[in-house]
Design an enzyme around this catalytic site. Sequence first.
Site, mmCIF file in Angstrom:
data_model
loop_
_atom_site.group_PDB
_atom_site.id
_atom_site.type_symbol
_atom_site.label_atom_id
_atom_site.label_comp_id
_atom_site.label_asym_id
_atom_site.label_seq_id
_atom_site.Cartn_x
_atom_site.Cartn_y
_atom_site.Cartn_z
ATOM 1 N N HIS A 18 -7.336 -13.606 -3.561
ATOM 2 C CA HIS A 18 -8.267 -12.676 -2.916
ATOM 3 C C HIS A 18 -9.358 -13.462 -2.180
ATOM 4 O O HIS A 18 -9.703 -13.144 -1.045
ATOM 5 C CB HIS A 18 -8.960 -11.786 -3.955
ATOM 6 C CG HIS A 18 -8.077 -10.795 -4.657
ATOM 7 N ND1 HIS A 18 -7.948 -10.752 -6.022
ATOM 8 C CD2 HIS A 18 -7.279 -9.792 -4.178
ATOM 9 C CE1 HIS A 18 -7.145 -9.759 -6.362
ATOM 10 N NE2 HIS A 18 -6.699 -9.176 -5.269
ATOM 11 N N LYS A 42 -2.953 1.976 -11.125
ATOM 12 C CA LYS A 42 -2.633 0.903 -12.067
ATOM 13 C C LYS A 42 -3.552 1.034 -13.280
ATOM 14 O O LYS A 42 -4.687 1.476 -13.141
ATOM 15 C CB LYS A 42 -2.912 -0.463 -11.440
ATOM 16 C CG LYS A 42 -2.087 -0.779 -10.220
ATOM 17 C CD LYS A 42 -2.568 -2.089 -9.621
ATOM 18 C CE LYS A 42 -1.877 -2.379 -8.313
ATOM 19 N NZ LYS A 42 -2.481 -3.510 -7.613
ATOM 20 N N ARG A 91 1.369 -11.449 0.757
ATOM 21 C CA ARG A 91 1.921 -12.613 0.070
ATOM 22 C C ARG A 91 3.398 -12.736 0.420
ATOM 23 O O ARG A 91 3.786 -12.627 1.559
ATOM 24 C CB ARG A 91 1.714 -12.474 -1.440
ATOM 25 C CG ARG A 91 0.309 -12.733 -1.867
ATOM 26 C CD ARG A 91 0.042 -12.245 -3.250
ATOM 27 N NE ARG A 91 0.093 -10.789 -3.297
ATOM 28 C CZ ARG A 91 -0.185 -10.055 -4.362
ATOM 29 N NH1 ARG A 91 -0.519 -10.658 -5.475
ATOM 30 N NH2 ARG A 91 -0.134 -8.749 -4.313
ATOM 31 N N SER A 129 -3.201 -10.752 -9.650
ATOM 32 C CA SER A 129 -4.077 -10.380 -10.774
ATOM 33 C C SER A 129 -3.235 -10.196 -12.030
ATOM 34 O O SER A 129 -3.669 -10.528 -13.141
ATOM 35 C CB SER A 129 -4.826 -9.077 -10.468
ATOM 36 O OG SER A 129 -5.651 -9.238 -9.351
HETATM 37 P P1 ADP Z 1 -4.364 -3.039 -4.650
HETATM 38 O O1 ADP Z 1 -4.248 -2.298 -5.946
HETATM 39 O O2 ADP Z 1 -5.103 -2.269 -3.589
HETATM 40 O O3 ADP Z 1 -3.077 -3.646 -4.160
HETATM 41 P P2 ADP Z 1 -5.222 -5.726 -5.346
HETATM 42 O O4 ADP Z 1 -6.545 -6.137 -5.903
HETATM 43 O O5 ADP Z 1 -4.025 -5.972 -6.192
HETATM 44 O O6 ADP Z 1 -5.397 -4.199 -5.004
HETATM 45 O O7 ADP Z 1 -4.977 -6.401 -3.946
HETATM 46 C C1 ADP Z 1 -5.813 -6.149 -2.851
HETATM 47 C C2 ADP Z 1 -5.206 -6.815 -1.625
HETATM 48 O O8 ADP Z 1 -5.221 -8.230 -1.809
HETATM 49 C C3 ADP Z 1 -3.746 -6.431 -1.361
HETATM 50 O O9 ADP Z 1 -3.552 -6.325 0.034
HETATM 51 C C4 ADP Z 1 -2.963 -7.602 -1.930
HETATM 52 O O10 ADP Z 1 -1.724 -7.778 -1.284
HETATM 53 C C5 ADP Z 1 -3.921 -8.745 -1.613
HETATM 54 N N1 ADP Z 1 -3.719 -9.887 -2.488
HETATM 55 C C6 ADP Z 1 -3.678 -9.912 -3.834
HETATM 56 N N2 ADP Z 1 -3.417 -11.161 -4.293
HETATM 57 C C7 ADP Z 1 -3.290 -11.940 -3.185
HETATM 58 C C8 ADP Z 1 -2.984 -13.321 -2.976
HETATM 59 N N3 ADP Z 1 -2.717 -14.152 -3.964
HETATM 60 N N4 ADP Z 1 -2.935 -13.762 -1.699
HETATM 61 C C9 ADP Z 1 -3.150 -12.917 -0.679
HETATM 62 N N5 ADP Z 1 -3.437 -11.611 -0.795
HETATM 63 C C10 ADP Z 1 -3.503 -11.126 -2.038
#
Ligand code: ADP
Length: 166
Positions: A18, A42, A91, A129
């Site tokens: 992130h 989630k 990703r 995460s």
């Molecule tokens: P959501 O529940 O909205 O998917 P997340 O916190 O899981 O929330 O992710 C928010 C955004 O960050 C999403 O677009 C996800 O693909 C991106 N993201 C999460 N981890 C990574 C990572 N390691 N590299 C790049 N983008 C990421």
Amino acid sequence: MKEIAIYPGTFDPITNGHIDIIERAAGIFKKVIIGVAEETYKECMFTLEERVELTREGTKYIPNVEVESFSGLAVNYVMNRDSSVMIRGLRAVSDFEYELQIALANRTLSEEVETIFLIPQIKYLYLSSSLVKQILSAGGSINGYVPESIREKMAEKFKEKKQYEL
Ligand code: ADP
């Protein structure tokens, strides 16, 4: 032209993946607002307050980044913050279908909001995460996966929860 970009997500918890996306966005836009979603399909490990706190602490070194929580539709939140840009991270292939679906649904909800995808460094392509939560649950080290500044705090919060559950 809008100068503010919104990065919405669950951030349960924030990871270096992130952070990579946030740094890239902060280099493009005058201001980046991270919106930590109150409602999520989630099941979260951390409370909304904890997710906001960890995200805020982990990004406080970036001057043009703000962190807050939001509820309701992400597109409405983007427009309410006087922006028209939603940042998402992409990703590996696994993200693509899901992110495309969300972006197209958001476009149907509002033509005014454009989704911009940013790609992290290769080393974060498989970081999520969920992985961090799995490692924490198994008592492993999250060194290198989450910002150094909040690593201890994150592990402590997790331990407190475990004790509470017992
Ligand atoms: P959501 O529940 O909205 O998917 P997340 O916190 O899981 O929330 O992710 C928010 C955004 O960050 C999403 O677009 C996800 O693909 C991106 N993201 C999460 N981890 C990574 C990572 N390691 N590299 C790049 N983008 C990421």
